[in-house]
Motif scaffolding. Structure first.
Motif, PDB file in Angstrom:
ATOM      1  N   HIS A   1     -11.191   7.374   2.991  1.00  0.00           N
ATOM      2  CA  HIS A   1      -9.765   6.617   2.479  1.00  0.00           C
ATOM      3  C   HIS A   1      -8.764   6.392   3.670  1.00  0.00           C
ATOM      4  CE1 HIS A   1      -7.434  10.422   2.260  1.00  0.00           C
ATOM      5  NE2 HIS A   1      -8.671  11.009   2.245  1.00  0.00           N
ATOM      6  N   ARG A   2      -8.760   7.261   4.604  1.00  0.00           N
ATOM      7  CA  ARG A   2      -7.616   7.083   5.494  1.00  0.00           C
ATOM      8  C   ARG A   2      -8.223   5.812   6.569  1.00  0.00           C
ATOM      9  NH1 ARG A   2      -7.522  12.736   5.436  1.00  0.00           N
ATOM     10  NH2 ARG A   2      -5.427  13.347   4.485  1.00  0.00           N
ATOM     11  N   HIS A   3      -9.253   5.657   6.487  1.00  0.00           N
ATOM     12  CA  HIS A   3      -9.951   4.430   7.456  1.00  0.00           C
ATOM     13  C   HIS A   3      -9.570   3.152   6.704  1.00  0.00           C
ATOM     14  CE1 HIS A   3     -12.344   7.547   9.310  1.00  0.00           C
ATOM     15  NE2 HIS A   3     -12.408   6.907  10.446  1.00  0.00           N
ATOM     16  N   LEU A   4      -9.916   3.275   5.290  1.00  0.00           N
ATOM     17  CA  LEU A   4      -9.382   2.174   4.662  1.00  0.00           C
ATOM     18  C   LEU A   4      -8.173   1.754   4.697  1.00  0.00           C
ATOM     19  CD1 LEU A   4     -10.148  -0.118   2.630  1.00  0.00           C
ATOM     20  CD2 LEU A   4     -10.286   1.405   0.798  1.00  0.00           C
ATOM     21  N   ARG A   5      -7.328   2.588   4.283  1.00  0.00           N
ATOM     22  CA  ARG A   5      -5.894   2.745   4.331  1.00  0.00           C
ATOM     23  C   ARG A   5      -5.353   2.028   5.973  1.00  0.00           C
ATOM     24  NH1 ARG A   5      -1.424   4.676   1.823  1.00  0.00           N
ATOM     25  NH2 ARG A   5      -2.972   6.267   0.716  1.00  0.00           N
ATOM     26  N   ASP A   6      -5.812   2.634   6.970  1.00  0.00           N
ATOM     27  CA  ASP A   6      -5.451   1.952   8.191  1.00  0.00           C
ATOM     28  C   ASP A   6      -5.742   0.753   8.373  1.00  0.00           C
ATOM     29  OD1 ASP A   6      -4.631   4.385   8.861  1.00  0.00           O
ATOM     30  OD2 ASP A   6      -6.136   4.994   9.932  1.00  0.00           O
ATOM     31  N   ALA A   7      -7.097   0.310   7.796  1.00  0.00           N
ATOM     32  CA  ALA A   7      -7.597  -1.359   7.867  1.00  0.00           C
ATOM     33  C   ALA A   7      -6.695  -2.219   6.795  1.00  0.00           C
ATOM     34  CB  ALA A   7      -9.005  -1.286   7.617  1.00  0.00           C
ATOM     35  N   LEU A   8      -6.453  -1.661   5.583  1.00  0.00           N
ATOM     36  CA  LEU A   8      -5.904  -2.583   4.756  1.00  0.00           C
ATOM     37  C   LEU A   8      -4.445  -2.619   4.923  1.00  0.00           C
ATOM     38  CD1 LEU A   8      -5.896  -3.886   1.877  1.00  0.00           C
ATOM     39  CD2 LEU A   8      -5.757  -1.757   0.877  1.00  0.00           C
ATOM     40  N   THR A   9      -3.878  -1.454   5.315  1.00  0.00           N
ATOM     41  CA  THR A   9      -2.261  -1.742   5.620  1.00  0.00           C
ATOM     42  C   THR A   9      -1.628  -2.665   6.373  1.00  0.00           C
ATOM     43  OG1 THR A   9      -2.137   0.602   5.042  1.00  0.00           O
ATOM     44  CG2 THR A   9      -0.103  -0.292   6.089  1.00  0.00           C
TER      45      THR A   9
ATOM     46  N   VAL B   1       0.726  -1.276  -0.051  1.00  0.00           N
ATOM     47  CA  VAL B   1       0.026  -0.036  -0.008  1.00  0.00           C
ATOM     48  C   VAL B   1       0.965   1.287  -0.067  1.00  0.00           C
ATOM     49  CG1 VAL B   1      -1.782   1.227   1.204  1.00  0.00           C
ATOM     50  CG2 VAL B   1      -1.811  -1.226   1.129  1.00  0.00           C
ATOM     51  N   TYR B   2       0.751   2.069  -1.078  1.00  0.00           N
ATOM     52  CA  TYR B   2       1.770   3.155  -1.137  1.00  0.00           C
ATOM     53  C   TYR B   2       1.201   4.317  -0.022  1.00  0.00           C
ATOM     54  CZ  TYR B   2       3.880   1.252  -5.282  1.00  0.00           C
ATOM     55  OH  TYR B   2       4.293   0.505  -6.265  1.00  0.00           O
ATOM     56  N   PRO B   3       2.231   5.154   0.281  1.00  0.00           N
ATOM     57  CA  PRO B   3       1.786   6.307   0.999  1.00  0.00           C
ATOM     58  C   PRO B   3       0.996   7.198   0.427  1.00  0.00           C
ATOM     59  CG  PRO B   3       4.392   6.224   0.707  1.00  0.00           C
ATOM     60  CD  PRO B   3       3.691   4.849   0.044  1.00  0.00           C
ATOM     61  N   GLU B   4       0.277   8.085   1.150  1.00  0.00           N
ATOM     62  CA  GLU B   4      -0.552   9.258   0.524  1.00  0.00           C
ATOM     63  C   GLU B   4       0.155   9.998  -0.467  1.00  0.00           C
ATOM     64  OE1 GLU B   4      -3.642  11.263   2.476  1.00  0.00           O
ATOM     65  OE2 GLU B   4      -3.162  10.164   4.195  1.00  0.00           O
ATOM     66  N   ALA B   5      -0.352  10.298  -1.348  1.00  0.00           N
ATOM     67  CA  ALA B   5       0.353  10.954  -2.596  1.00  0.00           C
ATOM     68  C   ALA B   5       0.342  12.552  -2.014  1.00  0.00           C
ATOM     69  CB  ALA B   5      -0.426  11.246  -3.914  1.00  0.00           C
ATOM     70  N   GLU B   6       1.705  13.029  -2.466  1.00  0.00           N
ATOM     71  CA  GLU B   6       2.055  14.625  -2.284  1.00  0.00           C
ATOM     72  C   GLU B   6       0.923  15.463  -2.866  1.00  0.00           C
ATOM     73  OE1 GLU B   6       6.258  15.265  -2.395  1.00  0.00           O
ATOM     74  OE2 GLU B   6       6.921  13.689  -1.458  1.00  0.00           O
ATOM     75  N   ASN B   7       0.841  15.206  -4.236  1.00  0.00           N
ATOM     76  CA  ASN B   7       0.107  16.027  -4.991  1.00  0.00           C
ATOM     77  C   ASN B   7      -1.265  15.591  -5.574  1.00  0.00           C
ATOM     78  OD1 ASN B   7       2.499  17.813  -4.916  1.00  0.00           O
ATOM     79  ND2 ASN B   7       3.487  16.624  -6.515  1.00  0.00           N
ATOM     80  N   SER B   8      -1.942  16.316  -5.905  1.00  0.00           N
ATOM     81  CA  SER B   8      -3.395  16.002  -6.245  1.00  0.00           C
ATOM     82  C   SER B   8      -3.460  15.916  -7.620  1.00  0.00           C
ATOM     83  CB  SER B   8      -4.363  17.112  -5.609  1.00  0.00           C
ATOM     84  OG  SER B   8      -5.594  16.940  -6.362  1.00  0.00           O
ATOM     85  N   PRO B   9      -4.312  14.822  -8.288  1.00  0.00           N
ATOM     86  CA  PRO B   9      -4.256  14.884  -9.577  1.00  0.00           C
ATOM     87  C   PRO B   9      -4.819  16.138 -10.297  1.00  0.00           C
ATOM     88  CG  PRO B   9      -5.285  13.033  -8.594  1.00  0.00           C
ATOM     89  CD  PRO B   9      -4.863  13.911  -7.685  1.00  0.00           C
TER      90      PRO B   9
END
Length: 179
Positions: A146-154, A93-101
């Motif tokens: 997304h942060r909750h999903l990341r916290d559960a998935l990582t 799971v990659y870290p959060e992106a620095e820049n927005s699309p």
């Protein structure tokens, strides 16, 4: 015990709430109130038509959102809309992106990868999470929370992929910006 018993989701987003269908009765009631306040004779035909049409249209949209924009994470799989990917296929799971699309700044490589689910991109109101998959593939998962999903998935991925005390580097850092 049956073999097809569902495991309890670690993370779940339904995509849309059925409460939105109540806007049909609200539309009908507002038309009745307009007729009453304007002094016109009250006819229930037009408000009933609005009630049915608005409710049906919104129910169709809610049903579609619950199919195509729902997210569910279990101990074995991640479902994004109608696509399910097994967790054993996720390597990182990659870290959060620095820049927005939406910005003009350089994006991380995973931000241009395929989006999970059958949609052409990350659904509106959702945020992407970069995933490295088996076979060198990259994909974007997404969720409102997304942060909750990341916290559960990582932790699920790390405990399966990383042996205790090791530092995983695969030689290909997709988290960095493209040049």
């Amino acid at each position: 015990m049956t073999t097809d018993a569902k495991t309890k989701p670690l993370f779940y987003e339904p995509g849309a709430s059925w409460l939105w269908v109540l806007s049909g009765p609200a539309a009908g009631a507002s038309l009745v109130l307009i007729e009453v306040w304007s002094g016109a004779p009250v006819s229930l035909v037009v408000p009933a038509i609005f009630l049915v049409m608005v409710s049906a249209f919104i129910a169709l949209q809610v049903k579609a959102a619950r199919i195509h924009v729902s997210v569910e994470l279990t101990e074995d799989a991640l479902r994004q809309g109608t696509e399910t990917i097994l967790l054993r296929e996720i390597v990182r799971v990659y870290p959060e992106a620095e820049n927005s699309p939406k910005s003009d700044k350089p994006l991380a490589k995973w931000q241009t990868a395929r989006t999970l689910g059958e949609l052409s991109g990350v659904p509106r109101g959702r945020h992407a999470i970069g995933l490295r998959l088996t076979g060198g593939r990259t994909a974007q998962a997404w969720a409102k929370r997304h942060r909750h999903l990341r916290d559960a998935l990582t932790p699920l991925i790390q405990e399966r992929v990383e042996p205790a005390g090791s530092d995983v580097t695969d030689g290909d850092d997709d988290a960095g910006a493209e040049l």
